[in-house]
Design a protein around this motif. Structure first.
Motif, PDB file in Angstrom:
ATOM      1  N   ASP A   1       0.840  -1.208   0.000  1.00  0.00           N
ATOM      2  CA  ASP A   1       0.000   0.000   0.000  1.00  0.00           C
ATOM      3  C   ASP A   1       0.867   1.247   0.000  1.00  0.00           C
ATOM      4  O   ASP A   1       0.576   2.229  -0.677  1.00  0.00           O
ATOM      5  N   TYR A   2       1.940   1.203   0.779  1.00  0.00           N
ATOM      6  CA  TYR A   2       2.857   2.342   0.866  1.00  0.00           C
ATOM      7  C   TYR A   2       3.454   2.645  -0.508  1.00  0.00           C
ATOM      8  O   TYR A   2       3.469   3.799  -0.949  1.00  0.00           O
ATOM      9  N   HIS A   3       3.900   1.608  -1.200  1.00  0.00           N
ATOM     10  CA  HIS A   3       4.485   1.820  -2.529  1.00  0.00           C
ATOM     11  C   HIS A   3       3.461   2.329  -3.532  1.00  0.00           C
ATOM     12  O   HIS A   3       3.776   3.177  -4.367  1.00  0.00           O
ATOM     13  N   GLU A   4       2.244   1.833  -3.418  1.00  0.00           N
ATOM     14  CA  GLU A   4       1.193   2.327  -4.304  1.00  0.00           C
ATOM     15  C   GLU A   4       0.989   3.841  -4.075  1.00  0.00           C
ATOM     16  O   GLU A   4       0.854   4.611  -5.014  1.00  0.00           O
ATOM     17  N   LEU A   5       1.034   4.259  -2.808  1.00  0.00           N
ATOM     18  CA  LEU A   5       0.872   5.683  -2.489  1.00  0.00           C
ATOM     19  C   LEU A   5       2.066   6.501  -2.989  1.00  0.00           C
ATOM     20  O   LEU A   5       1.897   7.634  -3.439  1.00  0.00           O
ATOM     21  N   LEU A   6       3.263   5.923  -2.909  1.00  0.00           N
ATOM     22  CA  LEU A   6       4.446   6.616  -3.449  1.00  0.00           C
ATOM     23  C   LEU A   6       4.264   6.869  -4.941  1.00  0.00           C
ATOM     24  O   LEU A   6       4.546   7.968  -5.445  1.00  0.00           O
ATOM     25  N   ARG A   7       3.786   5.840  -5.660  1.00  0.00           N
ATOM     26  CA  ARG A   7       3.606   5.985  -7.111  1.00  0.00           C
ATOM     27  C   ARG A   7       2.533   7.019  -7.424  1.00  0.00           C
ATOM     28  O   ARG A   7       2.705   7.864  -8.292  1.00  0.00           O
TER      29      ARG A   7
END
Ligand code: ZN
Ligand code: FE
Ligand code: FE
Length: 266
Positions: free
Chosen positions: A138-144
């Protein structure tokens, strides 16, 4: 010290940093930095909290305060930035805040997954109810999404989820690759943030492994101490510098008026 810019420094306006900006500037001169950039926490739109960020009303004072230090420290280049949260659904409001005053750079940060401030010590218990692999994804999705929003110039502490030492059990390399690709396509830069060394994880953000991936995708680099105290200014930059080189980086960048001003050899 070879690194000339510390681009991640807070002020007491955010409610959880100590020391005057002039003390940070003095410390920067002391440790041999040639350039610094303040980047205090921008107002949080959905849930304002004076212990976490500045308020919208404080922004003119923030700018005046940095202008004042800039006028007094002629030997030090002082840039003005801001650290803004990525809050899905509030992109328009965030843009309005960031467009109200001029900045040299805007740091984009993911500190929240939904309403959960996953890196906030007072919300640390929230981890107990989480699937750690899911949190990382989820964190990486938010970074993207942050990069694609075009709101930010530099993505801050890009593996902040490791702050309390929670580690995924699955291999998340592919997530990091997707993030690096999105960063490159959106033209955002990342930072080497040395504050992780002062946190339970005791590791720079991002890890060597992640940094190698960002380097492979040619995502440019800045440096930041995330100082919440003048003693943090430029702290552990020797370690950050060594990490950058080990990951394959040959240069870093500095900003002016939200554009890369200069590329500097490491
Ligand atoms: Zn802070
Ligand atoms: Fe942050
Ligand atoms: Fe910060």
């Amino acid at each position: 010290m070879k690194i000339c810019g510390d681009y991640h420094m807070h002020t007491p306006l955010c409610g959880h940093a100590v020391g005057l900006p002039s003390e940070y500037a003095e410390r920067a001169v002391e440790v041999g930095l040639k350039e610094i950039g303040f980047s205090d926490h921008a107002p949080l739109i959905p849930h304002p909290d004076p212990k976490i960020t500045m308020s919208f009303e404080q922004l003119p004072f923030y700018h005046a305060m940095i202008e004042d230090v800039r006028a007094r420290f002629k030997k030090l280049k002082i840039k003005i930035g801001i650290e803004a949260d990525f809050l899905p659904g509030f992109e328009h409001e965030t843009k309005k805040i960031l467009d109200t005053y001029p900045y040299d750079f805007v740091l984009g940060s993911v500190h929240f997954i939904g309403k959960w401030g996953f890196d906030n010590p007072s919300e640390r218990a929230g981890w107990n109810a989480q699937d750690i692999n899911r949190v990382y994804r989820d964190y990486h999705e938010l970074l993207r999404q942050s990069a694609k929003s075009k709101l930010f110039d530099v993505m801050a502490h890009v593996d902040l989820v490791k702050k309390f030492g929670n580690r995924p059990t699955e291999d998340i390399t592919e997530e990091v690759r997707q993030t690096a690709k999105a960063f490159k396509e959106s033209g955002v830069v990342i930072e080497i943030n040395t504050s992780g060394l002062r946190k339970p994880v005791k590791e720079i953000y991002p890890s060597l492994r992640d940094l190698q991936i960002y380097c492979e995708y040619s995502v440019p680099l800045t440096f930041g101490s995330d100082a919440h105290d003048s003693l943090h200014v430029g702290k552990d930059f020797d370690k950050g510098f060594a990490l950058a080189k080990k990951a394959g980086y040959k240069e870093y960048v500095i900003f002016k008026k939200r554009k890369i001003e200069k590329v500097i050899k490491l």
